[in-house]
Motif scaffolding. Structure first.
Motif, mmCIF file in Angstrom:
data_model
loop_
_atom_site.group_PDB
_atom_site.id
_atom_site.type_symbol
_atom_site.label_atom_id
_atom_site.label_comp_id
_atom_site.label_asym_id
_atom_site.label_seq_id
_atom_site.Cartn_x
_atom_site.Cartn_y
_atom_site.Cartn_z
ATOM 1 N N ASN B 235 -35.778 -8.321 -25.869
ATOM 2 C CA ASN B 235 -35.489 -9.305 -24.843
ATOM 3 C C ASN B 235 -36.437 -10.513 -24.932
ATOM 4 O O ASN B 235 -37.227 -10.752 -24.022
ATOM 5 N N PRO B 236 -36.395 -11.251 -26.042
ATOM 6 C CA PRO B 236 -37.295 -12.399 -26.177
ATOM 7 C C PRO B 236 -36.959 -13.457 -25.128
ATOM 8 O O PRO B 236 -35.790 -13.653 -24.796
ATOM 9 N N GLN B 237 -37.990 -14.121 -24.614
ATOM 10 C CA GLN B 237 -37.778 -15.077 -23.524
ATOM 11 C C GLN B 237 -37.512 -16.488 -24.041
ATOM 12 O O GLN B 237 -36.649 -17.177 -23.523
ATOM 13 N N SER B 238 -38.278 -16.934 -25.052
ATOM 14 C CA SER B 238 -38.201 -18.337 -25.451
ATOM 15 C C SER B 238 -37.092 -18.578 -26.457
ATOM 16 O O SER B 238 -36.673 -17.673 -27.197
ATOM 17 N N VAL B 239 -36.650 -19.796 -26.500
ATOM 18 C CA VAL B 239 -35.608 -20.189 -27.459
ATOM 19 C C VAL B 239 -36.134 -20.021 -28.890
ATOM 20 O O VAL B 239 -35.438 -19.520 -29.769
ATOM 21 N N ALA B 241 -38.413 -17.999 -30.067
ATOM 22 C CA ALA B 241 -38.492 -16.595 -30.464
ATOM 23 C C ALA B 241 -37.094 -16.037 -30.752
ATOM 24 O O ALA B 241 -36.892 -15.316 -31.731
ATOM 25 N N LYS B 242 -36.146 -16.388 -29.911
ATOM 26 C CA LYS B 242 -34.769 -15.920 -30.137
ATOM 27 C C LYS B 242 -34.252 -16.413 -31.485
ATOM 28 O O LYS B 242 -33.648 -15.668 -32.254
ATOM 29 N N ASP B 243 -34.514 -17.682 -31.736
ATOM 30 C CA ASP B 243 -34.090 -18.300 -32.987
ATOM 31 C C ASP B 243 -34.732 -17.593 -34.182
ATOM 32 O O ASP B 243 -34.073 -17.230 -35.158
ATOM 33 N N PHE B 244 -36.059 -17.373 -34.084
ATOM 34 C CA PHE B 244 -36.808 -16.724 -35.159
ATOM 35 C C PHE B 244 -36.267 -15.316 -35.406
ATOM 36 O O PHE B 244 -35.989 -14.923 -36.546
ATOM 37 N N LEU B 245 -36.093 -14.565 -34.341
ATOM 38 C CA LEU B 245 -35.643 -13.176 -34.492
ATOM 39 C C LEU B 245 -34.228 -13.113 -35.053
ATOM 40 O O LEU B 245 -33.908 -12.248 -35.863
ATOM 41 N N SER B 246 -33.382 -14.053 -34.648
ATOM 42 C CA SER B 246 -32.009 -14.033 -35.152
ATOM 43 C C SER B 246 -32.002 -14.245 -36.658
ATOM 44 O O SER B 246 -31.146 -13.722 -37.367
ATOM 45 N N LYS B 247 -32.985 -14.989 -37.161
ATOM 46 C CA LYS B 247 -33.028 -15.235 -38.598
ATOM 47 C C LYS B 247 -33.554 -14.052 -39.391
ATOM 48 O O LYS B 247 -33.158 -13.835 -40.525
ATOM 49 N N ILE B 248 -34.491 -13.311 -38.818
ATOM 50 C CA ILE B 248 -35.093 -12.246 -39.627
ATOM 51 C C ILE B 248 -34.485 -10.883 -39.359
ATOM 52 O O ILE B 248 -34.606 -9.981 -40.165
ATOM 53 N N LEU B 249 -33.819 -10.704 -38.221
ATOM 54 C CA LEU B 249 -33.333 -9.369 -37.899
ATOM 55 C C LEU B 249 -31.865 -9.161 -38.235
ATOM 56 O O LEU B 249 -31.281 -8.144 -37.930
ATOM 57 N N THR B 250 -31.262 -10.161 -38.912
ATOM 58 C CA THR B 250 -29.832 -10.028 -39.207
ATOM 59 C C THR B 250 -29.544 -8.905 -40.185
ATOM 60 O O THR B 250 -28.515 -8.268 -40.088
ATOM 61 N N ASN B 251 -30.486 -8.658 -41.146
ATOM 62 C CA ASN B 251 -30.142 -7.612 -42.127
ATOM 63 C C ASN B 251 -30.737 -6.276 -41.810
ATOM 64 O O ASN B 251 -31.572 -5.837 -41.366
#
Lengths: 216, 251
Positions: B235-239, B241-251
């Motif tokens: 549950n990341p709060q900041s935009v 962090a969300k952006d960063f996680l979406s890039k690295i956690l896709t695979n």
């Protein structure tokens, strides 16, 4: 061949002094040059400045002027008397140390900065980092340029002949006084220098390069 | 700040700023690390996380603000700084083992030269540490003869030999081949379990989930978000962090 055999005393005492000049000057130049190289990479600006000024001032002065100073100028300063041999060793050491320092400094620059960071990170002081980690690795990569400096030193010792030290460079003058033919005498001097370089310095260089070769 | 700091503060950064020329690489950083805490710093490249890690033992200087360890300001230079560094272990991305010394010498050098431990005691301790990180049988070799994973484990042993109060890890697995990453992370997880205080800059989200008490997310020289690993990843709060996680956690 006769010139050499007939005057072996002249050649022997000449090259003996060359040897003394070379060994002591090389020794002191190596020590002083290492210290100056350390100063030039020190974190203290005053040390760096002192090292830089010394190297630039002495390296840019002709060796003859430096030796002339010790032979002619120094005695008038009223300081303790130096005999010619000692004065020549001091002059040659101070001069050669600048070249040694630059060779070693270039070696220091080949050691990755990570090595000294790791050394500092475990709590080593600047001096410990330099002496235990950086210099031992730097020396390995400067064996060839350092030996060029020492070979130049061996030949530079002949300049001292002009200032009262009877060494190999003065053999010609002695032979001339004795009425011996000069050209063969000079050729013998040149040949012995070649033998000294190829027979002693070059093998020593090869030995050190081999011994200190590192797996990277 | 979802996670109140539990035990005494070991490392504290207050209003720390640092510039590289025009680049404001650390912007008003405030961070506390408690004794025994494992803090993982993540963020995109160039976010200043490595710089932050390196300021804690003053391999990087700071422009203003303060950094204290056990309440004591970091000394500026000289012997005192060296003494402080002896208490702060550091593991580098590129291992930085002393290339001209054997594995054993790499580990014993600090204790002998900095702490004045006798050679035999230092060797005994070093061999035990090397055994613990799984490279005991390599003690007589030179660093270049070891694999990257082995070298990094030796680097951890070298830092541990100083019995540090806190260990800094600056992207310890980023220079490793994929198959060697876990052998290093396993050692780090062990350390974390044993209660070592750790600041770990890493891209290994698995390690963050498994061993971190707290995740610090940095971007553009600022700490953008701080929370527990679970909170941060789910549950990341900041935009950012969300952006960063979406890039690295896709695979």
């Amino acid at each position: 061949m006769n010139v050499l055999i007939d005057n072996r005393e002249v050649f022997l005492s000449g090259f003996k002094n060359t040897g003394i000049l070379f060994v002591f000057s090389a020794f002191f130049a190596l020590i002083l040059g290492t210290i100056v190289a350390g100063m030039r990479v020190s974190p203290a600006p005053a040390m760096r400045a002192a090292g830089t000024i010394y190297v630039n001032a002495v390296r840019n002065t002709p060796l003859t002027l430096i030796l002339a100073f010790f032979a002619l100028g120094y005695p008038r300063l009223g300081l303790p008397h130096l005999d010619y041999m000692f004065a020549a060793i001091v002059g040659l050491s101070l001069y050669t140390a600048t070249y040694v320092s630059e060779a070693i400094r270039s070696g220091i620059n080949t050691v990755s900065v990570g090595q000294s960071e790791a050394a500092r990170a475990i709590g080593l002081t600047f001096m410990q980092t330099l002496s235990l980690i950086v210099l031992p690795q730097a020396f390995r990569s400067v064996v060839p340029p350092l030996f060029s400096v020492f070979i130049a030193l061996l030949k530079n010792t002949t300049v001292a002949a002009g200032f009262g030290v009877v060494e190999a460079g003065g053999i010609r003058a002695t032979l001339s006084d004795l009425g011996e033919p000069l050209l063969p005498g000079l050729l013998w001097v040149a040949l012995i220098f070649v033998v000294l370089v190829l027979g002693i310095l070059t093998p020593l260089q090869r030995y050190l390069e081999k011994k200190w070769r590192v797996a990277r | 700040m979802t996670n109140p700091v539990p035990s005494p503060v070991l490392v504290e950064m207050k209003a720390v700023n640092k510039h590289y020329g025009a680049l404001h690489v650390l912007q008003d950083i405030n961070l506390q690390v408690a004794k025994g805490e494992v803090v993982v710093v993540i963020g995109p490249s160039g976010s200043g996380k490595s710089t932050l890690c390196r300021t804690i033992n003053r391999l990087e200087t700071i422009d203003d603000g303060s950094i204290t360890i056990e309440g004591k300001e970091l000394p500026k230079e000289g012997k005192e700084l060296a003494n402080l560094r002896a208490d702060v272990g550091m593991v580098f991305q590129s291992f930085n083992l002393f290339a001209h010394k054997t594995i054993l010498e790499n580990v014993t050098l600090g204790p002998i030269k900095v702490k004045g431990v006798s050679k035999s005691d230092a060797e005994k301790q070093a061999l035990a540490l090397l055994e613990r990180v799984g490279v005991g049988h390599q003690a007589a070799k030179l660093p270049a003869q070891l694999s990257g994973g082995q070298q990094q484990r030796v680097a951890i042993a070298r830092a541990l030999a100083m019995k540090p109060k806190v260990m800094l890890f600056d992207e310890p697995t980023s220079a490793l081949d994929p198959e060697m990453i876990n052998e290093v992370l396993d050692v780090m997880v062990e350390l974390a379990k044993e209660g070592m205080t750790m600041v770990v800059v890493t891209h290994e989200m698995g390690f963050a989930r498994k061993a971190a008490d707290r995740v610090v997310f940095m971007a553009d020289g600022q700490i953008v978000e701080e929370s527990t690993p679970n909170e941060f990843f789910t549950n990341p709060q900041s935009v950012r962090a969300k952006d960063f996680l979406s890039k690295i956690l896709t695979n």
